[in-house]
Design a protein around this motif. Structure first.
Motif, PDB file in Angstrom:
ATOM      1  N   ALA A 247      30.878 -12.141 -48.234  1.00 50.06           N
ATOM      2  CA  ALA A 247      29.585 -12.793 -48.155  1.00 50.06           C
ATOM      3  C   ALA A 247      29.182 -13.054 -49.294  1.00 50.06           C
ATOM      4  CB  ALA A 247      28.485 -11.587 -47.549  1.00 50.06           C
ATOM      5  N   GLY A 248      29.049 -14.373 -49.592  1.00 50.34           N
ATOM      6  CA  GLY A 248      28.583 -14.787 -50.842  1.00 50.34           C
ATOM      7  C   GLY A 248      29.371 -14.465 -51.901  1.00 50.34           C
ATOM      8  N   ALA A 249      28.908 -13.698 -53.167  1.00 53.69           N
ATOM      9  CA  ALA A 249      29.740 -13.121 -53.992  1.00 53.69           C
ATOM     10  C   ALA A 249      29.927 -11.818 -54.035  1.00 53.69           C
ATOM     11  CB  ALA A 249      28.693 -13.566 -55.467  1.00 53.69           C
ATOM     12  N   HIS A 250      30.037 -11.421 -52.795  1.00 55.32           N
ATOM     13  CA  HIS A 250      30.200  -9.976 -52.696  1.00 55.32           C
ATOM     14  C   HIS A 250      31.348  -9.695 -51.358  1.00 55.32           C
ATOM     15  CE1 HIS A 250      25.895  -9.510 -53.920  1.00 55.32           C
ATOM     16  NE2 HIS A 250      26.709  -8.938 -55.178  1.00 55.32           N
ATOM     17  N   GLY A 284      27.852 -16.960 -44.531  1.00 55.50           N
ATOM     18  CA  GLY A 284      27.163 -17.163 -45.886  1.00 55.50           C
ATOM     19  C   GLY A 284      27.162 -16.052 -46.818  1.00 55.50           C
ATOM     20  N   ASP A 285      25.891 -15.587 -47.299  1.00 54.09           N
ATOM     21  CA  ASP A 285      25.756 -14.439 -48.283  1.00 54.09           C
ATOM     22  C   ASP A 285      25.418 -13.033 -47.452  1.00 54.09           C
ATOM     23  OD1 ASP A 285      23.145 -15.093 -47.629  1.00 54.09           O
ATOM     24  OD2 ASP A 285      22.352 -15.166 -49.712  1.00 54.09           O
ATOM     25  N   ARG A 299      21.799  -8.226 -46.145  1.00 55.61           N
ATOM     26  CA  ARG A 299      22.359  -8.717 -47.363  1.00 55.61           C
ATOM     27  C   ARG A 299      22.504  -7.765 -48.407  1.00 55.61           C
ATOM     28  NH1 ARG A 299      18.421 -14.061 -46.962  1.00 55.61           N
ATOM     29  NH2 ARG A 299      19.874 -15.365 -45.978  1.00 55.61           N
ATOM     30  N   HIS A 340      21.925 -17.529 -43.229  1.00 52.36           N
ATOM     31  CA  HIS A 340      22.658 -17.284 -44.498  1.00 52.36           C
ATOM     32  C   HIS A 340      23.311 -18.409 -45.197  1.00 52.36           C
ATOM     33  CE1 HIS A 340      22.705 -12.960 -43.215  1.00 52.36           C
ATOM     34  NE2 HIS A 340      21.424 -13.375 -43.261  1.00 52.36           N
ATOM     35  N   THR A 342      24.774 -20.107 -47.306  1.00 59.05           N
ATOM     36  CA  THR A 342      25.250 -20.181 -48.618  1.00 59.05           C
ATOM     37  C   THR A 342      26.859 -20.146 -48.549  1.00 59.05           C
ATOM     38  OG1 THR A 342      23.500 -18.846 -49.500  1.00 59.05           O
ATOM     39  CG2 THR A 342      25.444 -18.689 -50.791  1.00 59.05           C
ATOM     40  N   ARG A 344      30.734 -19.394 -49.442  1.00 61.58           N
ATOM     41  CA  ARG A 344      31.532 -18.486 -50.154  1.00 61.58           C
ATOM     42  C   ARG A 344      32.487 -18.974 -51.357  1.00 61.58           C
ATOM     43  NH1 ARG A 344      36.857 -16.821 -47.038  1.00 61.58           N
ATOM     44  NH2 ARG A 344      37.388 -16.208 -48.864  1.00 61.58           N
TER      45      ARG A 344
END
Length: 543
Positions: A247-250, A284-285, A299, A340, A342, A344
């Motif tokens: 999820a994004g940077a996670h 997304g994130d 999130r 979301h 964003t 990956r």
């Protein structure tokens, strides 16, 4: 298998699997928004809907139709002829693949026409889109089968002995597969096995970042390995994972009652707990979760936000193209915008200029320098294959092993001993991609050394045999000439292994394979070889 059908007469107002889409301008908290349109199908929606980048929604229903819906209009419906099992997968070119039976898939183009229908030889445990337009099928026997864009079998590769529960697109040219007994395997787009690793617990879920694969185990561990199976970090998690993703940077881990977020080093950066979760989707994130009759946006850095609340429970969620589609228990499918949106983290790319690397130039120079240097270089490359230590050098190793395995002509003045050549061929068999299979097909027709020929047969066994007749015919002829000769027992053993591989990978044994087994059961082959051939024949017959 099925056909496209016009939508005349199916816009009914009865409460049977209606499809309701409406859009809101953002993801702020809301208990509902007025629908912009409603579409009614003829049965309850099966599985999760899929939303494409263009906003088209694909859904399958109990009325045995696959629907393509855009802006409140059903563009077409496709008659599947049977009640679908799900799920739906959509390839980059827009082809929709649906699982219709335990052992069957059907592919439909964006216009609603049949592309191909495929029936697998055993139960399908999982399937996913791979590289080069392939559809990858993981079956109950632990074998991955790749289908081309036209539904033709491209390769088969065994990754374990239990069902392949997950197939995941990873970094670079690698694909990762998990089996029910806890085995993680990496293969290339061409079907070459890069590594296999067995964990002590069952693999519950997997996800990939740009440089590693994250694995959730049934014993409560979350493990990160690099793209060649080497452990990077391990942490304990308080609840068993049901789903894992980026999820994004996670890294998002979803259990039955919570959503957890970790960074790429395994450090917890957020969590959110619920009394119980239904379907979820990572987009997304963030993560969309169903809890009771509501859907929430979760999130890592923000408190949960309710997306919508319904009068009935939420059954399925899908996301894509900046939208999330929600299917409720009263058979209504709703779509929201700005989901979301964003991207990956990027997936690692192939090393583009591997032929200019020092590693390639050094090994090639050693092979060209003379027999002793070539032997040392070959042993180094075989060692790398055995250790699955091929990071950044896969193409280098493959090309140079093929060069070593090729017979030398008098013009070159270099002669690689047969034992070294045979070892190189066996290492190529463990790589086993399409380039290797092409080389083996050429080599088996021209090879004269019996030791190398046995290695070629064993390499074919390792790579998997999709069309067994040609190689079995060569093996049968070679076996007839080998009676009483040196290595005749090894040749017979390798021939029996080829027949077993044909049965496993191709799903049948041709007449020439039956004849090969019969010959291997006769004198003067050693007793243990004759018994091995008899056992193989009984297993193939199911006795």
């Amino acid at each position: 298998m099925g056909s496209m059908s016009p939508i005349r007469g199916c816009r009914r107002t009865i409460m049977m699997s209606s499809v309701l889409l409406f859009f809101v301008g953002g993801m702020s908290a809301t208990d509902g928004a007025p629908p912009t349109w409603t579409f009614v199908t003829g049965g309850r929606i099966v599985g999760s809907p899929v939303v494409t980048e263009t906003g088209r929604v694909y859904a399958v229903a109990e009325d045995r139709y696959l629907y393509a819906v855009e802006h409140g209009v059903a563009r077409w419906r496709y008659d599947l002829r049977v009640r679908p099992i799900g799920p739906i997968r959509v390839s980059p070119d827009g082809t929709v693949v649906v699982r219709t039976r335990a052992d069957s898939l059907v592919a439909v183009n964006p216009g609603g026409g049949t592309v191909w229908a495929y029936r697998h030889r055993t139960e399908i445990a999982s399937f996913e889109h791979g590289g080069d337009g392939h559809v990858l099928i993981g079956d109950s026997a632990g074998v991955i089968t790749a289908l081309s864009a036209t539904g033709r079998v491209v390769f088969r590769v065994a990754v374990g002995d239990s069902p392949v529960t997950t197939i995941l697109r990873g970094s670079g040219y690698n694909l990762f597969a998990a089996t029910r007994d806890g085995r993680l395997a990496a293969i290339t787009d061409g079907g070459a096995r890069v590594f296999r690793r067995l964990f002590e617990a069952r693999i519950e879920a997997m996800a990939s970042t740009a440089d590693r694969v994250i694995i959730a185990l049934s014993d409560g561990r979350l493990i990160a390995v690099d793209t060649f199976g080497r452990e990077v970090w391990t942490i304990g998690v308080p609840e068993a994972a049901r789903r894992l993703g980026v999820a994004g940077a996670h890294i998002a881990l979803i259990s039955d009652n919570a959503v957890w977020f970790f960074d790429n080093s395994g450090i917890t950066v957020g969590d959110d707990r619920f009394d119980g979760l239904g379907d979820t989707v990572i987009a997304g994130d963030g993560v969309f979760v169903a809890a009771g009759n509501a859907v929430y946006s979760v999130r890592a850095s923000q408190p949960r936000a309710p997306v919508a609340r319904f009068s009935s429970g939420v059954g399925a969620i899908g996301a894509g193209g900046g939208r999330v589609a929600i299917g409720t228990d009263d058979w209504v499918l709703s779509s929201f915008g700005n989901a979301h949106a964003t991207s990956r983290p990027g997936i690692g790319a192939r090393v583009p200029y591997w032929r200019t690397s020092y590693d390639y130039l050094f090994l090639k120079d050693q092979i060209s320098a003379g027999t002793d240097q070539a032997v040392r270089a070959t042993r180094e490359m075989i060692s790398r294959v055995d250790r699955a230590d091929l990071a950044g050098s896969y193409h280098t190793i493959r090309e140079l092993l093929i060069e070593v395995a090729t017979p030398r002509t008098p013009r070159t003045g270099r002669v690689i001993p047969p034992d070294v050549r045979s070892a190189a061929v066996r290492a190529l068999g463990r790589l086993g991609d399409a380039v290797v299979r092409d080389f083996l097909a050429r080599a088996v027709a021209a090879e004269t050394d019996p030791l190398v020929m046995v290695a070629i047969f064993d390499a074919f066994t390792d790579t998997g045999i999709v069309s067994p007749e040609p190689i079995l015919e060569i093996a049968a002829r070679y076996l007839s000439r080998a009676r009483g000769a040196e290595l005749s027992g090894e040749i017979a053993r390798a021939g029996v292994d080829l027949v077993i591989a044909a049965h496993r990978y191709a799903g049948y044994v041709p007449d020439v394979g039956v004849e090969l087994l019969r010959r291997a059961m006769e004198a003067p082959f050693p007793r243990e070889i004759r018994e091995y051939a008899l056992t193989a024949a009984r297993q193939i017959d199911g006795r």
